[in-house]
Structures are given as C-alpha cells and as structure tokens.
Write a protein that holds these residues in place. Sequence first.
Motif, PDB file in Angstrom:
ATOM      1  N   SER A 168      82.713  -7.440 -13.078  1.00 54.22           N
ATOM      2  CA  SER A 168      82.335  -8.670 -13.937  1.00 54.22           C
ATOM      3  C   SER A 168      82.941  -9.597 -12.978  1.00 54.22           C
ATOM      4  O   SER A 168      82.776 -11.220 -13.545  1.00 54.22           O
ATOM      5  N   GLU A 173      85.866  -0.029 -34.488  1.00 54.04           N
ATOM      6  CA  GLU A 173      85.101   0.732 -33.691  1.00 54.04           C
ATOM      7  C   GLU A 173      83.847   0.328 -33.472  1.00 54.04           C
ATOM      8  O   GLU A 173      83.212   0.932 -32.550  1.00 54.04           O
ATOM      9  N   ASN A 174      83.464  -0.361 -34.329  1.00 60.46           N
ATOM     10  CA  ASN A 174      81.858  -0.727 -34.064  1.00 60.46           C
ATOM     11  C   ASN A 174      81.622  -2.074 -33.246  1.00 60.46           C
ATOM     12  O   ASN A 174      80.652  -2.353 -33.020  1.00 60.46           O
ATOM     13  N   GLU A 177      84.190  -1.600 -13.084  1.00 64.27           N
ATOM     14  CA  GLU A 177      85.217  -2.519 -12.952  1.00 64.27           C
ATOM     15  C   GLU A 177      86.476  -1.971 -12.296  1.00 64.27           C
ATOM     16  O   GLU A 177      87.664  -1.623 -12.957  1.00 64.27           O
ATOM     17  N   ARG A 209      68.834   2.598 -26.997  1.00 62.63           N
ATOM     18  CA  ARG A 209      69.265   1.299 -27.359  1.00 62.63           C
ATOM     19  C   ARG A 209      69.446   0.348 -26.371  1.00 62.63           C
ATOM     20  O   ARG A 209      69.446  -0.874 -26.343  1.00 62.63           O
ATOM     21  N   PHE A 210      70.012   0.920 -25.194  1.00 67.50           N
ATOM     22  CA  PHE A 210      71.132  -0.054 -24.334  1.00 67.50           C
ATOM     23  C   PHE A 210      70.305  -0.884 -23.179  1.00 67.50           C
ATOM     24  O   PHE A 210      70.479  -1.821 -22.687  1.00 67.50           O
ATOM     25  N   GLU A 240      85.066   2.607 -17.173  1.00 72.63           N
ATOM     26  CA  GLU A 240      85.561   1.070 -17.553  1.00 72.63           C
ATOM     27  C   GLU A 240      86.731   0.964 -18.148  1.00 72.63           C
ATOM     28  O   GLU A 240      87.503   0.456 -18.118  1.00 72.63           O
ATOM     29  N   LEU A 256      76.353 -10.151 -17.465  1.00 75.62           N
ATOM     30  CA  LEU A 256      77.408 -10.630 -18.439  1.00 75.62           C
ATOM     31  C   LEU A 256      77.616  -9.476 -19.283  1.00 75.62           C
ATOM     32  O   LEU A 256      77.012  -8.381 -19.326  1.00 75.62           O
ATOM     33  N   VAL A 257      78.572  -9.707 -20.114  1.00 72.14           N
ATOM     34  CA  VAL A 257      79.002  -8.837 -21.263  1.00 72.14           C
ATOM     35  C   VAL A 257      77.994  -8.231 -22.062  1.00 72.14           C
ATOM     36  O   VAL A 257      77.327  -9.018 -22.311  1.00 72.14           O
ATOM     37  N   GLY A 258      77.771  -7.011 -22.114  1.00 73.82           N
ATOM     38  CA  GLY A 258      76.719  -6.608 -23.063  1.00 73.82           C
ATOM     39  C   GLY A 258      75.252  -6.534 -22.269  1.00 73.82           C
ATOM     40  O   GLY A 258      74.480  -6.236 -22.909  1.00 73.82           O
ATOM     41  N   ALA A 259      75.279  -6.643 -20.968  1.00 78.00           N
ATOM     42  CA  ALA A 259      73.950  -6.453 -20.254  1.00 78.00           C
ATOM     43  C   ALA A 259      73.571  -4.843 -20.249  1.00 78.00           C
ATOM     44  O   ALA A 259      72.421  -4.795 -20.001  1.00 78.00           O
ATOM     45  N   GLY A 260      74.201  -4.099 -20.427  1.00 78.42           N
ATOM     46  CA  GLY A 260      74.214  -2.732 -20.416  1.00 78.42           C
ATOM     47  C   GLY A 260      74.442  -2.162 -19.142  1.00 78.42           C
ATOM     48  O   GLY A 260      73.980  -0.969 -19.009  1.00 78.42           O
ATOM     49  N   ARG A 261      75.285  -2.725 -18.154  1.00 85.07           N
ATOM     50  CA  ARG A 261      75.607  -2.106 -16.720  1.00 85.07           C
ATOM     51  C   ARG A 261      76.492  -0.783 -17.186  1.00 85.07           C
ATOM     52  O   ARG A 261      76.113   0.154 -16.465  1.00 85.07           O
ATOM     53  N   THR A 262      77.491  -0.793 -18.011  1.00 87.56           N
ATOM     54  CA  THR A 262      78.113   0.382 -18.116  1.00 87.56           C
ATOM     55  C   THR A 262      77.322   1.572 -18.845  1.00 87.56           C
ATOM     56  O   THR A 262      77.343   2.592 -18.316  1.00 87.56           O
ATOM     57  N   GLU A 263      76.404   1.152 -19.552  1.00 87.86           N
ATOM     58  CA  GLU A 263      75.717   2.407 -20.295  1.00 87.86           C
ATOM     59  C   GLU A 263      74.577   2.673 -19.097  1.00 87.86           C
ATOM     60  O   GLU A 263      74.309   3.846 -19.282  1.00 87.86           O
ATOM     61  N   SER A 271      82.222  -3.912 -29.625  1.00 87.83           N
ATOM     62  CA  SER A 271      82.502  -3.879 -28.246  1.00 87.83           C
ATOM     63  C   SER A 271      83.912  -4.322 -27.693  1.00 87.83           C
ATOM     64  O   SER A 271      84.639  -4.963 -28.560  1.00 87.83           O
TER      65      SER A 271
HETATM   66  N1  LIG Z   1      79.788   1.755 -29.827  1.00 84.07           N
HETATM   67  C1  LIG Z   1      79.005   0.640 -29.714  1.00 84.07           C
HETATM   68  N2  LIG Z   1      78.281   0.760 -30.963  1.00 84.07           N
HETATM   69  C2  LIG Z   1      77.258  -0.461 -31.017  1.00 84.07           C
HETATM   70  N3  LIG Z   1      76.912  -1.141 -30.031  1.00 84.07           N
HETATM   71  C3  LIG Z   1      77.347  -0.991 -28.875  1.00 84.07           C
HETATM   72  C4  LIG Z   1      78.559   0.014 -28.711  1.00 84.07           C
HETATM   73  N4  LIG Z   1      79.096  -0.222 -27.553  1.00 84.07           N
HETATM   74  C5  LIG Z   1      78.188  -1.140 -26.865  1.00 84.07           C
HETATM   75  N5  LIG Z   1      77.240  -1.668 -27.552  1.00 84.07           N
HETATM   76  C6  LIG Z   1      76.340  -2.754 -27.379  1.00 84.07           C
HETATM   77  O1  LIG Z   1      75.605  -2.349 -26.300  1.00 84.07           O
HETATM   78  C7  LIG Z   1      75.233  -3.250 -25.506  1.00 84.07           C
HETATM   79  C8  LIG Z   1      75.963  -3.109 -23.968  1.00 84.07           C
HETATM   80  O2  LIG Z   1      77.366  -2.704 -24.240  1.00 84.07           O
HETATM   81  P1  LIG Z   1      78.354  -3.210 -22.808  1.00 84.07           P
HETATM   82  O3  LIG Z   1      79.058  -4.603 -23.448  1.00 84.07           O
HETATM   83  O4  LIG Z   1      79.568  -2.196 -22.708  1.00 84.07           O
HETATM   84  O5  LIG Z   1      77.630  -3.533 -21.764  1.00 84.07           O
HETATM   85  P2  LIG Z   1      78.050  -3.900 -20.108  1.00 84.07           P
HETATM   86  O6  LIG Z   1      77.076  -4.680 -19.326  1.00 84.07           O
HETATM   87  O7  LIG Z   1      78.692  -2.798 -19.516  1.00 84.07           O
HETATM   88  O8  LIG Z   1      79.228  -4.948 -20.282  1.00 84.07           O
HETATM   89  P3  LIG Z   1      80.781  -5.060 -19.754  1.00 84.07           P
HETATM   90  O9  LIG Z   1      80.874  -3.921 -18.757  1.00 84.07           O
HETATM   91  O10 LIG Z   1      80.801  -6.097 -19.277  1.00 84.07           O
HETATM   92  O11 LIG Z   1      81.581  -4.842 -20.880  1.00 84.07           O
HETATM   93  C9  LIG Z   1      76.111  -4.742 -26.050  1.00 84.07           C
HETATM   94  O12 LIG Z   1      75.176  -5.306 -26.837  1.00 84.07           O
HETATM   95  C10 LIG Z   1      76.896  -4.023 -26.932  1.00 84.07           C
HETATM   96  O13 LIG Z   1      77.355  -4.857 -28.181  1.00 84.07           O
END
Ligand SMILES: Nc1ncnc2c1ncn2[C@@H]1O[C@H](COP(=O)(O)OP(=O)(O)OP(=O)(O)O)[C@@H](O)[C@H]1O
Lengths: 331, 331, 505, 295
Positions: free
Chosen positions: C457, C143-144, C425, C270-271, C338, C290-297, C146
């Motif tokens: 993406s 659960e921790n 997405e 954090r994000f 997403e 890229l993944v983890g860029a924080g777009r979703t957040e 991505s």
């Molecule tokens: N539940 C969580 N606990 C800890 N860290 C998280 C959690 N969810 C996301 N993160 C971290 O937050 C950051 C952004 O999350 P996320 O990967 O969803 O971004 P994103 O830009 O929306 O990417 P994508 O939509 O392409 O997956 C990443 O570093 C991810 O590892």
Amino acid sequence: MVSAGIIKTEWVKEKLKKYGIVVVLFLMIVGLTLAEPNFIRRTNIFNILTQASIFGIMALGLTFVIISKGIDLSVGSILAFAGVVAASLAQSPLATNKYYPNLGELPLLIPILVALLIGLSCGAVSGFFIAKTKIPAFIATLGMMTIARGFALIYTNGRPISNLESMTVIGGRVFGVIPIPILVYAGAIVLSWVLLNNTKFGKNVYAIGGNATAAEVSGVDVDKNLIMIYAYSGLMAGLAAVVFAGRVGSVHPGAAQMYELTAIAATTIGGTSHSGGIGTIWGAFVGALVLAVMRNGFTLLGIDAYWQQVTEGAIIIVAVIIDMRKNARKD
Amino acid sequence: MVSAGIIKTEWVKEKLKKYGIVVVLFLMIVGLTLAEPNFIRRTNIFNILTQASIFGIMALGLTFVIISKGIDLSVGSILAFAGVVAASLAQSPLATNKYYPNLGELPLLIPILVALLIGLSCGAVSGFFIAKTKIPAFIATLGMMTIARGFALIYTNGRPISNLESMTVIGGRVFGVIPIPILVYAGAIVLSWVLLNNTKFGKNVYAIGGNATAAEVSGVDVDKNLIMIYAYSGLMAGLAAVVFAGRVGSVHPGAAQMYELTAIAATTIGGTSHSGGIGTIWGAFVGALVLAVMRNGFTLLGIDAYWQQVTEGAIIIVAVIIDMRKNARKD
Amino acid sequence: MSAESNLLEVIGVVKKFPGVLALNNVSLEVAPGEIHALMGENGAGKSTLVKCIAGIQAPTSGRIVFKGEDITEFTPKKALDRGISMIHQELSPVVHRSIMENIWLGREPLNRFGLVDHKAMYRKTQEVLAEIDLQEDPRTLMENLSVAKMQMIEIAKAVSYDAKLIIMDEPTSALTDKEIQQLFRIVRALRDKGKSIIYISHKLEEIYEITDRVTVYRDGTYIGTERTLDLPVQKMINMMVGRDVDELFPKTPCPIGEVKLEVRNLSHARFFRDVSFTARRGEILGIAGLVGAGRTELIQTIFGIYKKASGTILIDGKEVEISSPKDAIKANMALLTEDRRTSGIFPMLSVGFNMTIASMGQFMNRVKLLSGRKISRKSEEYRKSIHVKTPNLEQKIMFLSGGNQQKVLVARWLMTQPDILFLDEPTRGIDVGTKAEIHRLISELAGQGKTIIMVSSELPEVMGMSDRILVMCKGVATGIVENTPDLTQDTLMAYATNTMNQETA
Amino acid sequence: AGGRETARDGYMVGYVCNNFNDTFQTYVMDAARDYFVEVDDVSITFQDAQEDVIRQQDLVNTFITQGVDALIVVPVDTSAMTPIIRAASEANVPLIFVNRNPFGETTPPENVYYVGSQEIVAGRMQMEEMGKLLGGEGGVAILMGRLDNEGAILRTEGNEEVIAEKFPNIRVLAKETGLWQRDQGMSLTENWITAYGNRLNGILANNDEMALGAAEALRSAGRTDVPVMGVDAIPDALEAVRQGILAATVLQDSVGQGGGSARLAHRILKGESVEQVTWVPFVLINQDNLDQFID
Ligand SMILES: Nc1ncnc2c1ncn2[C@@H]1O[C@H](COP(=O)(O)OP(=O)(O)OP(=O)(O)O)[C@@H](O)[C@H]1O
Ligand SMILES: Nc1ncnc2c1ncn2[C@@H]1O[C@H](COP(=O)(O)OP(=O)(O)OP(=O)(O)O)[C@@H](O)[C@H]1O
Ligand SMILES: [Mg+2]
Ligand SMILES: [Mg+2]
C-alpha cells in the motif's frame, strides 16, 4: 562470604524456576526417603515406575494432543476396549470362561498387534471428526469415550476376560530383575521423544498448537496431522492396554476408568500447556512420576485414604504452582 | 412450484444452520413422540425438565467458565460436599442416622444458604489460584475436584446422609403440579441470563475469554473477574446440591460423580466454544435438554443398556456436527 | 521546558526483560497540546516505553511524571483514570463481540438498576463512529470487519476516553491513504483541544506531516529530541540507525526471463473477478490498489487459501491445480501473509522455530530425521543477515518487537528458496534501515531468476521496487503498467480509483 | 500415623478396599476396624483402590514393601487377582479376600482365604420374594449397579434365573444401570413409570441406595402398588422396610464379613489353624423378620 551465599540462593532460585517440577519431584523423593527408608529400596523404585507406566504411556500420547491444543478424554475407554479384544485372543486354552472356546493358543504378537490397531483406529476416528467437521476435541473424544466403553461392555457382556497366561509375560521381569512394563514405558518415551523432536510430524504438532492458521499457510496439512495426532494418542492407549493386560492377567470392560484424567494431569503437571504449542515428553514423564511417587508415598506413610484425596488435590496444585514460576515474568 | 420447493429447502437449510442444535432437539422430540406417544405427556415433559435441572444448573455456571476460556472439573464434587454438609443440617429430628444427634429442626433456609456458601467458597478458591498463580484451570479445578470429594468423604465417613424431610419440599411441586426443581432451574436460567447479558460482569466474561489482554488494557480487573467466574460456577454447583438433596431426600458423598462431564457436554453441545469468547445461556439450556431427552428416550424405547452408551456417544457427536455447520464458511 | 509546563515527563526509565535491556535510562518530555513523535529502529524500545506510560508494564526503575505527579501504580485502569489512553501496536480486539461492546469495554454505561444500558451504549457508539466517519451498525461483530476498519475503531475507542494524553503506536500500519487522512484530521482536532499525542510510526512522511517534535531512541537509549521541521530526513535516519542509509529501494536491474506464472481470468465468488496477468523469471511484479481492492484475496486465492470460482493458473506454461497452501508450496511458491498476528507468527514458539517451520524438508539427515544442528545453523545465518534483534534463537517470538517479528517472517519465506514468492505488505512496521535490507534481499532473489509478486500500500515502495505494476480497484484489474521513470503516483491512483479515462481524457 | 507406631510392636494388617464410595463397604471396614480396636497386638491400615485393579495391585505391592503381616483385599475384579495372590505368596504374607469371591467353586491356594457370600444368592432371594408378592405375574424392572460390576451382574443374573425357573409369567420390562446411586435410580424409575405405566408391577434394585431412589419416584408419582426391593440392608433401607416404603432388602452381613475377616487375620497371625473359606449367608429382610435386625 555473603556474596557467595547470595550467589548460591540466586542459583538455587534460578534452577528452581527453570526445572520447577523436577525440583518438586526431588524434594518429594528426599522427604519420603527420610520418612520411610523403604521408599528408596530397589523394589519400591521399580514398583513406582511400573505403577507410572500405564497412565505414563497414555500421557505420552496426550502430550502430542495437548501441544496441538486438543484434548483426549477417550484414552481410558480405548484401553478397556483394546484390552478386552486383545485379551479374548490371548486366553490360555484352559481358561475357565473362554471367549472363543475353539481358539487355540495364538502367538503373543497377535493380541498385541490387535490392541495397537484398535487403539490407533479409535484415535484416528476421533481425529477424523475433529479435523473434518471441526467439532471441539472435547466433544469428539467424549463421544469416543462413551462409545469405546460401550463396545467394551457389549463385547464382553460386562464380564472380565481372564487367564491371559501368555500375556502375563509382559507383566514379568527381564532377567528376573527389571519389570518389562518399565522397559515398554522407556521404549515409548524414546519413540515419542524422537517423533516430537526430530520429525516433521513433531514440528507440525507444535505449529498446529501454536497457530493453526499460520501452520496451514506454512504448508502444513493440518487435517492430516490432526488425524495422526489422535491416532498416536489412541496407539499409546492401545500400548497401555497391552501393559495392563500383562500386569493384571485379565481385562475388565470397566478398566482404566478416569485414567484419562490422571494422564492429562501428568502431562499438565509436566508443563504442557492447554493453550497449545508448549510441552515436552520429558515433562510428561516427570509429571507421571510425581503422581506415582505421591500415591506410593501416601501408602507408605499410611495416610488416611480420605485425607489422601484432599492431599492429592493440594499437592497437584502446589506442584504446578511451583512449576509455573519458571514462566513468571521477572519484572 | 419447483422454485418454491427450492426456496423451502434453502430456508430449511438456512435455519438448520443458524439454529442447528434446536433443530436437533426438535427432531429428537418429534421422533420420540412418534415412536412412543407417552413421550409428550405432561408428566414426562416434567420428568425430563426435572432430570435436566441438576446438571443443567451446573451447565449454567460452566457457561461462564467456558466462555472465559476456562474449565471447571470440580462441580460434581462440590455438589457432593455442599450437599452432605447441607444435608447434615437438614435431617429430621427423627432420622435414623442423625449426624448431629442433638440438633433440632433448623429453618430450611439455613441448609440452603450453607450449600450455596460452600459452593461459592470452593469455586472462589479455585478462581483465586487460577487468577493469582496462573496455573491452568484444568489443574486448579482437578485439584478442587479431588479435595472437595475428599472433604465430602471425611465429613460423612463415606455414608449417605438421609431423612431430609424438610428439604424434600424442594423436590416437591407447586400447586401439586409444577415440580419445584424446574422452577429453581428456570430461576437460575433467568439469573444467569441477566448476569451474562446485562451486567458489566457478563461483558467482562466475554472479553476475558475473547482476548484477555484486550480486557486487561481496557481497565478490566481480570483477576477479580476470574475469581467471580469460578465462584459463580461453584455457587451453581451449590444450588444444584440443594435441588439434589430436595429431589433425592438423601445425599451420598459419592454423589454426582462425572456430572462435571455431563454439564460440560451440555454447555458444549449448546454451542459454547472452548476457545473462549463465544457462548450463550440459551445454548446451555438447549444442550442440557438434548442430553435429558436423549436419556429419557433411551428408557422409553427400551434400548439395551450397553448400546445406550454407544448411541449416546454417537448422538453427542452428531448433534455437535450439525450445530457446527452454522459456523461453516460460505465460500 | 520546565517540569510544570510538561504534561508528561519520563526521567531515567530502565526496563529489563530476561536477557534484554529494552530501555536504558531514557527520558521524554511531552508538552500539552503537542504531537510528539517517537522514532527508532525496530526493537529500539518505543512500544516498551509507551506501555510503561499506559500502565501495561511497570518500569524496572526511573520516574514517570504525569501532570506533575509521579506515577507509582502501573495498571491500565489507573492510567485510563488518570487520562492516558492508547492505541496498541499489536492488540487485536475482542473479535467475537460487537463494535459497541469493544468500545465501551470496562466502562459500560449503566441504567438505574446497575445493569448495562444497551440503548445508551448504542447511541454513544453511533456518535463515536460518526466522528471517524464510519458507517457501521454498532452491533456488527468485530470479526466481520476488515483490518482497516478494526483499526479505525481502535482509534475511535482511544479517542472516546476523552484523555489528556493519547498514545498511538503505529496506528497507520493497517490503513491506506484515505483513512490516514481521516486519522490526521482527528489528531489535529485533538491537538486544537489542547490534548497531547505521542505518535509512533516508521513512515517518515507521516512524521513530517503532523508531528511537532521528534524524540529518537536507539537500542533502548535516548539519542535526542528535535523540532520536526528543523530535522532533515537524513539526519533523522542517522540518529535512528547510527549511520547513513544510502538507498531506500536498492533495485538492481537484472535480466528478465520467460513467463513463470500466468493467471488467466481468475475469479472469486466475492472478492474479485476476471483477473489475468503474467509474471516472469527475475521480475518483481508490484500490485497496488486501495484498501478493499481485493489484492490480498487475489494472491491468497492463487496460493490456495481461498477457493477460486473460475479461471486457470499456469506455471511454466503448464496448468496447475492448487487447492491448498500445501499444493502451492509443492509448486515452489511461498506467501508472506498480510496479517502477521493471525496467519503469521506462532507466538508461543521460538524465533528459530518460526523461521524454519516452512523449510523443515531441508534439515533432514540420512535417516530422515531432523537435525537440530542444521536447523540452528541456518536460522543463525538468517538472523545475522537481516538483523533480527533477539537475545537468542530460543526466545519466544511474542517477546520480539513488532518489526522484528516481521523480519523473522520474511526470513521464513526467503529460506524456502521459492521460485515464486508472494509478499503481502512485506515491510509493514519495519524501520527504514532494515527496509532497505529487505528490499536488497528481494532484489537479490529476483536477480537469481525468482519471480516476486509484491502487494504494497506504500506507493513509493511499489514504484521503487517493481518492474511492472498491476493495479486493482474493487476486485477488477484496472491496468498493468511498466514501471518507467516517468510513471507518477497520480497515474497509479487514477487506476486504483478507476478514473483513468476521465484523467487522460 | 499414630496407629503405625504401635504397629511396629505388634502385627500390621493392610486392608485394600475396592472403593470407599461404596456405602456397604464402609460398614464392612467398620466391622473390621471395630474388631482390631478390641485387640491390642494388631493394627490395621485401610487403603482405597478407587475401583481400579491396577491401583489395587499397586497398593498391595506397596503394603508388601512396607512389611505388612497380613493382607485383606476386597477385589475390584475377581478375575484379576492372580498377580496379587502371586505377590502375597512370594512375600509369604497371608491374604484374605472379603466380600467378592475370586475362586468360585475352587479352593483357594495355600495361605489364601475367602470370607463372604455368593452374590447370585442375593438376586435369587430378592426375586423369590418378589415372585410371591406379585403372585407369579406381571412386569418387573431391574435397577442394575455399574454395568461392569460383578455384584451387579450376578445379582441381576440371580433375579433372571429365578424368573426363568419359577415364574414364567413374569416379564423383565427393562434393566438399566443406576450406577449404584439413589438419584439415578430415581430418574430411571420416573422414566419407567412413563414408559410402562400399569404394566410396571415391581422393581428389583441391585442395592438399597437405588431402591430408595426408586421408591421415592414411585411415591411422588402416587404409585403405591409397586413393591421395591434392594440389597445390603443399610440402616436407611431397614427404616424404609419398617415404614413399608421398601418391600424387602437382602442383608449382606457386613459384620459377618468385615469382623469375620479381621478375626481370621488375627487367628492366622497367632498361628491358629483356620478354614480357608468362610461363608457368610445372605438373609432376606421384610416386615415379618425386621425386628431381629433393628436394635
Ligand atoms: N472476513 C470478511 N468478511 C466480509 N468481507 C470481507 C472480509 N474480509 C475482507 N472483506 C472484504 O473483501 C474486500 C477485499 O478485502 P481487503 O480489504 O483485504 O483487500 P485488499 O486489497 O487486500 O486491501 P488491503 O490489503 O490493502 O487491506 C473488501 O471489500 C473487504 O471489506
Ligand atoms: N515481554 C518481553 N519479554 C522480553 N523481551 C521483550 C518483551 N517486550 C519487548 N521486549 C524486547 O524489548 C526490546 C524493545 O521492544 P519494543 O517492542 O519496545 O520495540 P519497538 O521500538 O516498539 O520496535 P518496533 O518498531 O519493531 O515496534 C526488543 O528487543 C524486544 O525484543
Ligand atoms: Mg513497537
Ligand atoms: Mg491486503
């Protein structure tokens, strides 16, 4: 000929699957009528419906709770607490053990409203804790079960409150024929049905049970709705308390012990799923009838009381097994 | 200075979050010791542990069940049924109401094995129905609850079976000091701990509760494991029956009514989640202790019996609220 | 090819569900050492077929022959024992347990007492993770992680069975380029070891990049099998859809109005931090990264799902306070999330319910009660317009194919007629034909003066649809670019990796 | 169902017990059953209300529908018997209450009868004996039955009345519910021993099951100085009195109540004239008079 026969069995199988529990109920009724013609007499049918009414009303509230993926163990205790307080306001002036010695005769509406209000409040409190602190519903309502029972005992000092002449009207009949508990039950069914199927609240109940996160994102105020769900369950327990007081003419702080289990069983027998999102008012009604018919049948058939317990357990299991077949995958 | 203070509170907060329920237990113990020095005496500690042992052992089995996203309402009745049958085989030859008048004194092992076997079988039957017919665990075990209780009543005709001299050894002490129920409880904890954490079965329990489909497609035989889970819960109820008989020296067919709720509450207070996949044996132990300490404390403090109920409900809710904070999102 | 030389042969398989004929007499041949693509529209029956092969479902009739032997017992365990493993399209892991317990579930290493050997499990997990280049402690809880990492672990798990045949059902739908390349490296290595792979994806470029042959299904029937290289794109699409799809990104130009939404210096604990942008009426604003860029957040924070740390949000120039999705919806916003499974569908509930739940306000009658008739009329309308493949609106959504579930969710949010629509997405897992349809609907909405903010993406999608593109990297908005015809993928990637300056310099 | 066939020829009596889990009630039922085994023109069916008044009412109604000729009822809640009385009188079925008295000092209505004892007397007898044993001084604890149970409330009240009237130097240290169960009586007593130590000089239990549990807890704690008393005189308790484990128990006469109500029903059905109220006295049993009660 052969094909007609096959179609017929297919058809029966299909129906059996779709309306499993109704078929169970129907078979029970037919069987009992054959074994004991008294069963189908009007008085007995009224008896059964009246007997179903109290836990049946609770089962209506529990349907909302269980669809939302919750549980409410407190309804029996809430009935007792709401019941004793209402009873203390409904004692006839000549009652032997008057709770409020100087209280005159109040209009019937007052104790009724008080019972409903207490039920609603107890439910809302459970709902509040479930929504705001995220404790499991099992714990919140187990706590409420003990607390409400405790209050009922404290309020009455363990004694029943009796001589509720004014309330026994509710235990009576309309035109000397139809028992009022049945009418109250019918009213509660209609109300619950409309609430569940034709209001936003009802849709939210399903959504919360189906997927709470998705519900939240879809703009459902999950917390508020949870509070409302448990408040409604409490309200139904309060209404059941009114019927109880009306039927018995006295309320005991130990009343309705384990009714929560019977009510939950009725709901579950009627097809409401504990994994949330699935259930109907109609099912809760049929489930309550199955239990009431079964118990009535036991007595009519003169089955030994110890064996009744064994049979009751077995029938509940078998009824649900038959009902489950409607969900069975075809492959 | 100030910063040290802040660090300290931060640290306390952190711990409180992580070990919420242990902290609750600790606070209860400290509070009770201050209020009543007798509390912390060895005999009282032994009393508490002994009193926790019966529903505590049930809570161990329930931990498996609840982690797997199930519920078992039948453990109290299974205790009664397994208990009366075992008792009938353990009566001393001189017993006043001998169940088998011509039966001599059997080795202690026989009634014990019989109790365990009955528990195991009842549990396996529930498990079988849950696995094979997909009926909700609530219904299957509610049915078993009624059935086992019915059998206990039928077997005894409603009378207690007493004069279990040979079994009271189990209620006794080792070296005259440590009560054997505590040792049995400890043994059951170790067994359950190893089973849950160090065997394939244990891993499967978590997987089934966490995501049954994932388990299924990873090649786990979900049905078989479900049967084993409920069988284990039944086995623990059988073991609890042995301790019960040993402690009380008599088993009543109405014994252990509502123990299922206490055991489920212990498990839930200890952090095992009804949504499946989460829970520990350690938590079930701490949860059982919280309940036992609370009840012991009520007596020591001489709290009014009616108010005990209200307080018990409130304490359970508060304990779980504190424990829940460990799961709270940080943001 | 002859029966002996094929690793897997599917002959005349039929699969019926109540009211649905999912597979109608389909066949498939997979040779050893082959990467074989399965293609088809949403609901064509791809997942159903591979589920039969992997023993999760039993076919209603027909034969499945593996290594020359007829499969008769359909259980996942038997399939795994035979040497067939699978990455599932819709399967989430056991989230509360650790990585290592997930990977070895059902086949835990035991020590000599028959107890689970955690040390061995830990060691073996490290080896597996090393293969996919993932630095995570094997004891980390799922659960921790991505979504992308979870998916990589599912992949690693499937590979670790050392199976003869590995089935991958849309393995890349939650991944971005970096992981996809990683996956392809693994897939090629497996092929070189003589393993066979069934590969399902809606992304055409992937099919061309790694598969050897393609089998196409349409509506549960077999259409044909071709060598990938011999199959032009238009022909493949035609085989799948049964017609030509003229335009993938039917962006119709429309007038862009005044600023509708303005975000000023928005930060999350954090994000992401200090993100500012505006979006206008009639505009489609793409968000890339890229993944983890924080777009979703970012969009979830605007929508009130996460709590913002600082910053302001203005609608029509007025500051608004949004602290829950309910507030956002009141402000006429909508969000297609997403993660379909956790925050999208109500699995046990009907297709109709899933479509209409966010728009209940529209269906009240005079006495404020919901009208079932109005509800079903509206859902029927949307079902037709975006081609949801379902026997009826009463069907539980969990029985729909993945792509069709996604369509229902798109319908849910289009139905709310929002002023500002966030799409995260939106076309994940949707087939090419319908993708075009959804893109057309999005364009239409923009044409009506709505504001669209779309996270994707898939760079072609962002570049095909957007008027402007906001690019993020590690929680920072690295640029907002006009989507002019001379914009290249490389430029966007440079922003996304925050190497813009080196690039231009 | 075999019993029912004969019922078609003779009379049928419906017996609604408050709770089959109540050990004492099983002896009352046995006595009633034994009576009807002797006579051949009446059969009896037993039903269990499971401590639920509504269920009791439903069972009575079902019995009436079925056409029973007489009803015997052990009230779940004595204050809630009006609907049952009304239903019986409307159907013109004689109704006999056993063991728990819905009428107090008043006379029952026509065609309604009572056979039983005065619960409060049992509590009084217990305490009189306890007071004598303790020499009028010390601390006692009371093990109550279910807190909402009339028997539990009245027996406890009897205990307290006697203390107030005759033993000003005896203190009630605690009263808690052991839910009628032996194991609960045991756990509570363990806790009392800790809490009160030597201040605890006697235990009064509302029934024998709990008393036996208390005695067991005292025995394992090595406390031989604390007399324990129960109510009901079940066989285990009589044996315990013989061995000196219980100081006393109060005989609640199950044969007098169960057999008495059955005989009464029989006589009513035969048209004989009977008294409306039959008192069955309690008897205190201790080692002195034990022999009269052990056969
Ligand atoms: N539940 C969580 N606990 C800890 N860290 C998280 C959690 N969810 C996301 N993160 C971290 O937050 C950051 C952004 O999350 P996320 O990967 O969803 O971004 P994103 O830009 O929306 O990417 P994508 O939509 O392409 O997956 C990443 O570093 C991810 O590892
Ligand atoms: N358990 C089920 N019950 C009823 N219908 C089902 C079930 N599983 C699949 N279907 C139906 O079978 C058809 C084929 O579905 P399948 O999941 O195989 O499609 P797919 O080709 O994988 O589509 P996608 O690309 O969207 O994943 C669909 O119409 C779907 O609704
Ligand atoms: Mg699919
Ligand atoms: Mg994202």
